[in-house]
Design a protein around this motif. Structure first.
Motif, PDB file in Angstrom:
ATOM      1  N   THR A 132      65.335  53.672  28.282  1.00 57.06           N
ATOM      2  CA  THR A 132      66.019  54.775  28.968  1.00 57.06           C
ATOM      3  C   THR A 132      67.197  54.246  29.793  1.00 57.06           C
ATOM      4  O   THR A 132      68.266  54.862  29.847  1.00 57.06           O
ATOM      5  N   SER A 185      63.940  60.139  31.151  1.00 58.56           N
ATOM      6  CA  SER A 185      63.130  60.272  29.943  1.00 58.56           C
ATOM      7  C   SER A 185      62.921  61.752  29.668  1.00 58.56           C
ATOM      8  O   SER A 185      62.503  62.488  30.559  1.00 58.56           O
ATOM      9  N   ASP A 194      63.069  61.223  22.734  1.00 59.47           N
ATOM     10  CA  ASP A 194      61.988  60.287  23.051  1.00 59.47           C
ATOM     11  C   ASP A 194      60.750  60.699  22.260  1.00 59.47           C
ATOM     12  O   ASP A 194      60.200  61.776  22.480  1.00 59.47           O
ATOM     13  N   GLU A 238      64.402  56.993  21.358  1.00 51.81           N
ATOM     14  CA  GLU A 238      63.435  56.030  21.888  1.00 51.81           C
ATOM     15  C   GLU A 238      62.147  56.109  21.074  1.00 51.81           C
ATOM     16  O   GLU A 238      61.742  57.173  20.653  1.00 51.81           O
TER      17      GLU A 238
END
Ligand SMILES: Nc1ncnc2c1ncn2[C@@H]1O[C@H](COP(=O)(O)OP(=O)(O)OP(=O)(O)O)[C@@H](O)[C@H]1O
Ligand SMILES: [Mg+2]
Length: 140
Positions: A37, A57, A77, A105
């Motif tokens: 992040t 996030s 994410d 991510e």
């Protein structure tokens, strides 16, 4: 390359983002707290995204969208994803089709998406503040 603190990781992220042209898909992997992040926060800075739009996030949303100088930065994410379904991959492809810069991510949770990535960035924790950052260009 080696980062010695969070600010250096942001700077590496900013320099990387400035060189990109959209559409582009970037996969980020590395353990919890490795700095994924933090790297995206640096990318946002490099893309001239207003720092008031703080990049964190995307815990509950999974996808956050920011308007940058080179178009949209889409921050995804996948940490909480359980069973990836095909439709979710397609939704991300739509972001790419619209000319976005998509950064994901925990891309390893969706191997089919990993195959489509233009860049793979791997962060490894070396010590409390040191991280090794590897940027790999993937050819289709
Ligand atoms: N060299 C470094 N690079 C990046 N972060 C660092 C570094 N040194 C210390 N840190 C700290 O490590 C933490 C990294 O957190 P970050 O949320 O970026 O990790 P993450 O990989 O996104 O974790 P998660 O898997 O939970 O999403 C931050 O608190 C940051 O300040
Ligand atoms: Mg994170």
């Amino acid at each position: 390359m080696r980062s010695r603190n969070a600010e250096e990781t942001k700077k590496i992220g900013a320099d990387f983002a400035r060189k990109l042209s959209s559409p582009v898909l970037i996969g980020l992997s590395g353990d919890l707290g490795a700095g994924k992040t933090t790297f995206v926060q640096g990318m946002a800075r490099g893309l001239g995204i207003d720092p008031r739009h703080y990049v964190n996030s995307p815990t509950f949303t999974m996808v956050n969208e920011y308007e940058g100088e080179k178009g949209k930065l889409i921050h995804v994410d996948l940490y909480r994803i359980e069973k990836p379904v095909e439709g979710e991959t397609l939704a991300l492809e739509e972001y790419l089709a619209s000319g976005g810069l998509v950064v994901v991510e925990w891309i390893e949770k969706m191997p089919s998406l990993g195959l489509l990535a233009d860049f793979q960035i791997r962060l490894t924790t070396v010590s409390e503040k040191e991280r090794e950052i590897e940027i790999t260009r993937q050819m289709p």
